[in-house]
Design a protein around this motif. Structure first.
Motif, PDB file in Angstrom:
ATOM      1  N   THR A 237       0.829  -1.211   0.000  1.00 19.17           N
ATOM      2  CA  THR A 237       0.000   0.000   0.000  1.00 19.17           C
ATOM      3  C   THR A 237       0.863   1.262   0.000  1.00 19.17           C
ATOM      4  O   THR A 237       0.671   2.152  -0.829  1.00 19.17           O
ATOM      5  CB  THR A 237      -0.941   0.025   1.217  1.00 19.17           C
ATOM      6  N   THR A 238       1.777   1.362   0.917  1.00 16.94           N
ATOM      7  CA  THR A 238       2.652   2.532   0.992  1.00 16.94           C
ATOM      8  C   THR A 238       3.802   2.378   0.003  1.00 16.94           C
ATOM      9  O   THR A 238       4.306   1.279  -0.223  1.00 16.94           O
ATOM     10  CB  THR A 238       3.214   2.699   2.409  1.00 16.94           C
ATOM     11  N   LEU A 239       4.238   3.503  -0.566  1.00 14.42           N
ATOM     12  CA  LEU A 239       5.271   3.497  -1.612  1.00 14.42           C
ATOM     13  C   LEU A 239       6.667   3.423  -0.999  1.00 14.42           C
ATOM     14  O   LEU A 239       7.528   4.270  -1.249  1.00 14.42           O
ATOM     15  CB  LEU A 239       5.126   4.748  -2.480  1.00 14.42           C
ATOM     16  N   ASN A 240       6.899   2.386  -0.218  1.00 10.62           N
ATOM     17  CA  ASN A 240       8.153   2.257   0.521  1.00 10.62           C
ATOM     18  C   ASN A 240       9.058   1.190  -0.072  1.00 10.62           C
ATOM     19  O   ASN A 240       8.607   0.257  -0.740  1.00 10.62           O
ATOM     20  CB  ASN A 240       7.877   1.893   1.982  1.00 10.62           C
ATOM     21  N   VAL A 241      10.337   1.338   0.236  1.00 15.66           N
ATOM     22  CA  VAL A 241      11.340   0.316  -0.025  1.00 15.66           C
ATOM     23  C   VAL A 241      12.405   0.470   1.048  1.00 15.66           C
ATOM     24  O   VAL A 241      12.697   1.590   1.483  1.00 15.66           O
ATOM     25  CB  VAL A 241      11.946   0.457  -1.441  1.00 15.66           C
ATOM     26  N   ILE A 242      12.973  -0.633   1.525  1.00 21.06           N
ATOM     27  CA  ILE A 242      14.014  -0.559   2.542  1.00 21.06           C
ATOM     28  C   ILE A 242      15.295  -1.182   2.017  1.00 21.06           C
ATOM     29  O   ILE A 242      15.299  -1.880   0.990  1.00 21.06           O
ATOM     30  CB  ILE A 242      13.576  -1.225   3.862  1.00 21.06           C
ATOM     31  N   SER A 243      16.373  -0.928   2.720  1.00 20.41           N
ATOM     32  CA  SER A 243      17.675  -1.407   2.268  1.00 20.41           C
ATOM     33  C   SER A 243      17.830  -2.904   2.509  1.00 20.41           C
ATOM     34  O   SER A 243      17.243  -3.471   3.433  1.00 20.41           O
ATOM     35  CB  SER A 243      18.789  -0.655   2.989  1.00 20.41           C
ATOM     36  N   LEU A 244      18.649  -3.507   1.668  1.00 22.97           N
ATOM     37  CA  LEU A 244      18.968  -4.922   1.824  1.00 22.97           C
ATOM     38  C   LEU A 244      19.794  -5.139   3.083  1.00 22.97           C
ATOM     39  O   LEU A 244      19.616  -6.128   3.799  1.00 22.97           O
ATOM     40  CB  LEU A 244      19.733  -5.411   0.591  1.00 22.97           C
ATOM     41  N   GLN A 245      20.674  -4.197   3.370  1.00 19.68           N
ATOM     42  CA  GLN A 245      21.546  -4.298   4.531  1.00 19.68           C
ATOM     43  C   GLN A 245      20.820  -3.809   5.788  1.00 19.68           C
ATOM     44  O   GLN A 245      20.040  -2.860   5.724  1.00 19.68           O
ATOM     45  CB  GLN A 245      22.834  -3.481   4.345  1.00 19.68           C
ATOM     46  N   ALA A 246      21.131  -4.460   6.888  1.00 23.58           N
ATOM     47  CA  ALA A 246      20.632  -4.036   8.200  1.00 23.58           C
ATOM     48  C   ALA A 246      21.830  -3.761   9.096  1.00 23.58           C
ATOM     49  O   ALA A 246      22.890  -4.375   8.947  1.00 23.58           O
ATOM     50  CB  ALA A 246      19.742  -5.108   8.809  1.00 23.58           C
ATOM     51  N   PHE A 247      21.674  -2.843  10.027  1.00 23.04           N
ATOM     52  CA  PHE A 247      22.771  -2.428  10.895  1.00 23.04           C
ATOM     53  C   PHE A 247      22.329  -2.527  12.348  1.00 23.04           C
ATOM     54  O   PHE A 247      21.213  -2.116  12.699  1.00 23.04           O
ATOM     55  CB  PHE A 247      23.192  -0.997  10.561  1.00 23.04           C
ATOM     56  N   SER A 248      23.199  -3.068  13.170  1.00 23.90           N
ATOM     57  CA  SER A 248      22.821  -3.304  14.570  1.00 23.90           C
ATOM     58  C   SER A 248      23.816  -2.729  15.573  1.00 23.90           C
ATOM     59  O   SER A 248      23.616  -2.848  16.773  1.00 23.90           O
ATOM     60  CB  SER A 248      22.656  -4.811  14.828  1.00 23.90           C
ATOM     61  N   PHE A 249      24.889  -2.132  15.105  1.00 27.98           N
ATOM     62  CA  PHE A 249      25.845  -1.498  16.010  1.00 27.98           C
ATOM     63  C   PHE A 249      26.649  -0.468  15.234  1.00 27.98           C
ATOM     64  O   PHE A 249      26.599  -0.424  13.996  1.00 27.98           O
ATOM     65  CB  PHE A 249      26.777  -2.536  16.650  1.00 27.98           C
ATOM     66  N   GLY A 250      27.393   0.357  15.955  1.00 26.61           N
ATOM     67  CA  GLY A 250      28.227   1.365  15.311  1.00 26.61           C
ATOM     68  C   GLY A 250      27.467   2.621  14.942  1.00 26.61           C
ATOM     69  O   GLY A 250      26.351   2.877  15.407  1.00 26.61           O
ATOM     70  N   ARG A 251      28.093   3.399  14.073  1.00 30.16           N
ATOM     71  CA  ARG A 251      27.511   4.646  13.576  1.00 30.16           C
ATOM     72  C   ARG A 251      27.483   4.584  12.063  1.00 30.16           C
ATOM     73  O   ARG A 251      28.453   4.137  11.443  1.00 30.16           O
ATOM     74  CB  ARG A 251      28.324   5.856  14.056  1.00 30.16           C
ATOM     75  N   HIS A 252      26.402   5.053  11.473  1.00 32.05           N
ATOM     76  CA  HIS A 252      26.226   4.933  10.026  1.00 32.05           C
ATOM     77  C   HIS A 252      25.614   6.206   9.467  1.00 32.05           C
ATOM     78  O   HIS A 252      24.761   6.835  10.099  1.00 32.05           O
ATOM     79  CB  HIS A 252      25.343   3.724   9.705  1.00 32.05           C
ATOM     80  N   TYR A 253      26.059   6.553   8.252  1.00 32.92           N
ATOM     81  CA  TYR A 253      25.598   7.792   7.634  1.00 32.92           C
ATOM     82  C   TYR A 253      25.319   7.548   6.151  1.00 32.92           C
ATOM     83  O   TYR A 253      26.082   6.863   5.468  1.00 32.92           O
ATOM     84  CB  TYR A 253      26.659   8.887   7.782  1.00 32.92           C
ATOM     85  N   TRP A 254      24.199   8.106   5.692  1.00 36.27           N
ATOM     86  CA  TRP A 254      23.835   8.019   4.282  1.00 36.27           C
ATOM     87  C   TRP A 254      23.378   9.380   3.802  1.00 36.27           C
ATOM     88  O   TRP A 254      22.809  10.161   4.558  1.00 36.27           O
ATOM     89  CB  TRP A 254      22.688   7.015   4.075  1.00 36.27           C
ATOM     90  N   GLU A 255      23.640   9.646   2.525  1.00 36.62           N
ATOM     91  CA  GLU A 255      23.125  10.860   1.887  1.00 36.62           C
ATOM     92  C   GLU A 255      22.187  10.462   0.762  1.00 36.62           C
ATOM     93  O   GLU A 255      22.491   9.565  -0.031  1.00 36.62           O
ATOM     94  CB  GLU A 255      24.265  11.731   1.348  1.00 36.62           C
ATOM     95  N   ILE A 256      21.040  11.120   0.714  1.00 41.78           N
ATOM     96  CA  ILE A 256      20.014  10.813  -0.273  1.00 41.78           C
ATOM     97  C   ILE A 256      19.736  12.055  -1.095  1.00 41.78           C
ATOM     98  O   ILE A 256      19.473  13.139  -0.555  1.00 41.78           O
ATOM     99  CB  ILE A 256      18.717  10.304   0.405  1.00 41.78           C
ATOM    100  N   ASP A 257      19.808  11.902  -2.421  1.00 35.40           N
ATOM    101  CA  ASP A 257      19.574  13.018  -3.337  1.00 35.40           C
ATOM    102  C   ASP A 257      18.079  13.118  -3.628  1.00 35.40           C
ATOM    103  O   ASP A 257      17.473  12.173  -4.145  1.00 35.40           O
ATOM    104  CB  ASP A 257      20.353  12.788  -4.634  1.00 35.40           C
ATOM    105  N   VAL A 258      17.489  14.259  -3.284  1.00 38.43           N
ATOM    106  CA  VAL A 258      16.063  14.494  -3.521  1.00 38.43           C
ATOM    107  C   VAL A 258      15.865  15.706  -4.429  1.00 38.43           C
ATOM    108  O   VAL A 258      14.797  16.333  -4.417  1.00 38.43           O
ATOM    109  CB  VAL A 258      15.315  14.695  -2.182  1.00 38.43           C
ATOM    110  N   THR A 259      16.885  16.024  -5.220  1.00 37.06           N
ATOM    111  CA  THR A 259      16.834  17.200  -6.090  1.00 37.06           C
ATOM    112  C   THR A 259      15.637  17.128  -7.034  1.00 37.06           C
ATOM    113  O   THR A 259      15.395  16.103  -7.678  1.00 37.06           O
ATOM    114  CB  THR A 259      18.126  17.298  -6.916  1.00 37.06           C
ATOM    115  N   GLY A 260      14.908  18.231  -7.115  1.00 43.60           N
ATOM    116  CA  GLY A 260      13.798  18.336  -8.055  1.00 43.60           C
ATOM    117  C   GLY A 260      12.521  17.651  -7.623  1.00 43.60           C
ATOM    118  O   GLY A 260      11.529  17.683  -8.361  1.00 43.60           O
TER     119      GLY A 260
END
Length: 384
Positions: A237-260
């Motif tokens: 129903t919702t227009l979602n998708v999630i990442s194949l990778q999962a993270f359970s410890f540490g620190r993680h950073y991602w940048e997503i381009d939403v231009t336009g």
């Protein structure tokens, strides 16, 4: 009364007093021990307080020192530059002071001559030496005229100026330095980027109206319902998708381009986010399983647990950063260019692993066709 009875009662009384004294002494000894124990703990607490205060002071001083070290070079260069400009100014002002003093001195001499001439004119022709005085004044007039011409020739205001070429060079160099600083700051950007983790979108979780790129780095909305297997993990129903990778410890950073884009949602989610049906929890941030920031109709909103937080931003940002810290229990959304914080969730201890989650949004009046893109970097995942 028999003497024996009296002695017996006295003896009993003495024994009772002795027992009471012993009991009181034991109670006294017990209280002293308890007092000493509390005093010892108080001493330990005071020592700990002092230790924490000292450590806190050391940390503050260290932080201040680090910032001062970052400013030292610029401060010193500014001091030297300003001192040179000040010397240039002092020299120009001094030169003009000298010309102004000469002008004032000549004006005073002329004023004196005018006063003498006025006095002479007030006298009648009864003075026998009047002609000789006028002859002397004419000669003085000629000398004065020459001195005025010489002064005017030497005191042209435009002849005194700052070194404009030097000033332009200073401005050019300082501008170049500013551009260099801007290219290297904010410093926190390099730190946060060191937490970058490569992720790829899982096409088996994508809503059938989402096209996932072959590399798994972008999602694009389409009006066409794709004939895809109805897998348990697919959002229907919702227009979602999630990442194949999962993270359970540490620190993680991602940048997503939403231009336009005019509508999007992005964030992180537990794997148990509801994926079927029309329940609100399927939307990012509407349930307790996910955290997100949404952009819709020019407004930004942070969501978690169904609670909206309206954000005070109107600019349409091109790239959004998502920082997830398991040690801190923190989810932070940033404007990626300047690392401006948009919103932070203090999530506490995460109860499960986390996936990056994206929603590119629907067509939105034909203005939202561009994909939402993950800007992967080559930096390794941080497990700190």
């Amino acid at each position: 009364m028999p003497t024996f009875g009296i002695k017996t009662r006295q003896h009993a009384t003495l024994e009772l007093l002795g027992d009471m004294t012993g009991t009181l002494e034991k109670h006294q000894e017990c209280l002293q021990k308890q007092r000493d124990a509390v005093k010892h703990r108080l001493k330990k607490l005071a020592a700990r307080q002092s230790e924490i205060t000292k450590k806190s002071s050391v940390i503050r001083e260290s932080v201040i020192r680090k910032y001062q070290e970052m400013q030292t070079v610029l401060d010193e260069d500014m001091r030297i530059t300003l001192s040179h400009l000040e010397m240039e100014e002092r020299a120009a002002v001094s030169a003009l002071d000298g010309l102004m003093e000469r002008s004032c001195s000549l004006i005073q001499e002329i004023e004196q001559d005018l006063a003498r001439l006025t006095l002479a004119l007030d006298q009648t022709d009864t003075e026998p030496d009047t002609m000789s005085f006028f002859s002397f004044s004419e000669q003085e007039d000629m000398n004065t005229e020459d001195r005025v011409i010489d002064l005017l020739n030497r005191s042209d205001p435009s002849s005194v100026s700052l070194d404009e070429a030097k000033a332009e060079q200073i401005l050019s160099l300082t501008n170049n330095m500013l551009l260099l600083m801007c290219s290297q700051t904010p410093i926190i950007k390099n730190l946060i980027k060191s937490y970058s983790s490569d992720v790829h979108l899982d096409p088996e979780t994508a809503h059938p109206k989402l096209i996932i790129s072959p590399k798994g780095d972008s999602a694009t909305y389409t009006d066409t319902w794709q004939q895809l297997p109805d897998l348990p993990g697919r959002f229907d129903t919702t227009l979602n998708v999630i990442s194949l990778q999962a993270f359970s410890f540490g620190r993680h950073y991602w940048e997503i381009d939403v231009t336009g884009k005019t509508y999007w949602e992005l964030g992180v989610t537990y794997p148990n986010i509801p994926r079927k049906g029309t329940t609100e929890d399927c939307w990012l941030g509407r349930g307790a399983e996910s955290w997100c920031v949404e952009f819709f109709d020019g407004e930004y909103t942070a969501w978690h647990g169904g609670v909206p937080h309206q954000l005070p931003f109107t600019k349409r940002f091109g790239q959004i950063g998502v920082l997830c810290s398991f040690p801190a229990g923190l989810v932070t959304f940033l404007e990626a260019e300047k690392m401006t914080s948009l919103f932070s969730f203090c999530a506490g201890t995460f109860s499960d692993c986390l996936h990056l989650a994206l929603c590119p949004g629907h067509d939105h009046n034909g203005n939202n066709a561009k994909p939402i893109v993950i800007c992967n970097t080559s930096s390794p995942t941080s497990d700190l």
